[in-house]
Write a protein that holds these residues in place. Structure first.
Motif, PDB file in Angstrom:
ATOM      1  N   GLU A  85       5.603   4.333   2.108  1.00 25.00           N
ATOM      2  CA  GLU A  85       6.116   5.602   2.525  1.00 25.00           C
ATOM      3  C   GLU A  85       6.511   5.589   3.937  1.00 25.00           C
ATOM      4  OE1 GLU A  85       5.115  10.454   2.444  1.00 25.00           O
ATOM      5  OE2 GLU A  85       3.636   9.050   1.543  1.00 25.00           O
TER       6      GLU A  85
ATOM      7  N   ASP B 241       0.751  -1.185  -0.066  1.00 27.36           N
ATOM      8  CA  ASP B 241       0.037   0.027  -0.021  1.00 27.36           C
ATOM      9  C   ASP B 241       0.899   1.260  -0.051  1.00 27.36           C
ATOM     10  OD1 ASP B 241      -2.701   1.327   0.780  1.00 27.36           O
ATOM     11  OD2 ASP B 241      -1.140   2.160   2.182  1.00 27.36           O
TER      12      ASP B 241
ATOM     13  N   ASP C 278       0.709   4.394   1.314  1.00 30.12           N
ATOM     14  CA  ASP C 278       0.843   5.029   2.607  1.00 30.12           C
ATOM     15  C   ASP C 278       1.877   4.080   3.184  1.00 30.12           C
ATOM     16  OD1 ASP C 278      -0.686   7.163   1.702  1.00 30.12           O
ATOM     17  OD2 ASP C 278      -2.455   6.256   2.468  1.00 30.12           O
ATOM     18  N   GLU C 279       1.720   2.894   3.508  1.00 28.37           N
ATOM     19  CA  GLU C 279       2.477   1.854   4.086  1.00 28.37           C
ATOM     20  C   GLU C 279       3.992   2.024   3.587  1.00 28.37           C
ATOM     21  OE1 GLU C 279       1.064  -1.824   5.487  1.00 28.37           O
ATOM     22  OE2 GLU C 279      -1.131  -1.351   5.801  1.00 28.37           O
TER      23      GLU C 279
END
Length: 166
Positions: free
Chosen positions: A78, A73, A75-76
């Protein structure tokens, strides 16, 4: 690059650890450097407790490329990239084959700042662990999971465990 071996070395009073000569030669061959020539290593925490990893610059670059191709994912990914790379510390191998270990990484990993470490060649990186904990871990593996210490060719031929269809 394939790094191998298991050694024990003492951290000195200046938090320097001598990288075993066999591992240094393996690094030099893989990087094309001469004996005594400077080698940049990068220290990071492992996802395993009690472990600090040392990577060469090419291997750290490889990790970054692998992350760029990750299916995580966004966001994960990053968050992981920020956490991992912000914790990486440069620690150059000196002419005597020593690296100065970052105090904060030793503390976070729970490794002794004045004790013996197991210095392990683990395929593409070096792992640093408490020497006593490593010996205990190996003894447990020999007892509880001897199949993990088998010949690699035998491991590759082994069939995976499949649940009964029943």
């Amino acid at each position: 690059m394939v790094l191998t071996g298991h050694y024990e070395h003492q951290i000195d009073s200046k938090l320097r650890l001598a990288i075993p000569s066999e591992l240094r030669r393996q690094l030099q061959r893989a990087l094309g450097t001469a004996e005594g020539e400077s080698i940049a290593l990068y220290a990071s925490l492992s996802d395993r407790p009690g472990v600090v990893c040392l990577y060469t610059e090419p291997m750290l670059d490889q990790r970054a490329r692998e992350l760029d191709q990750s299916s995580m994912d966004p966001d994960e990914l990053e968050a992981y990239v920020e956490a991992f790379f912000s914790m990486v510390r440069s620690c150059e191998l000196d002419k005597q084959g020593r690296v100065r270990l970052p105090t904060d990484l030793l503390e976070q990993a729970g490794l002794p700042a004045n004790g013996k470490l197991a210095v392990l060649g683990v395929r593409d990186h070096i792992q640093l662990r408490d020497a006593g904990a490593w010996k205990k871990h190996l003894a447990e593996l020999r007892t509880k999971r001897p199949e993990l210490l088998m010949n690699p060719r035998k491991a590759m031929r082994a069939k995976p465990n499949t649940p009964d269809a029943g």
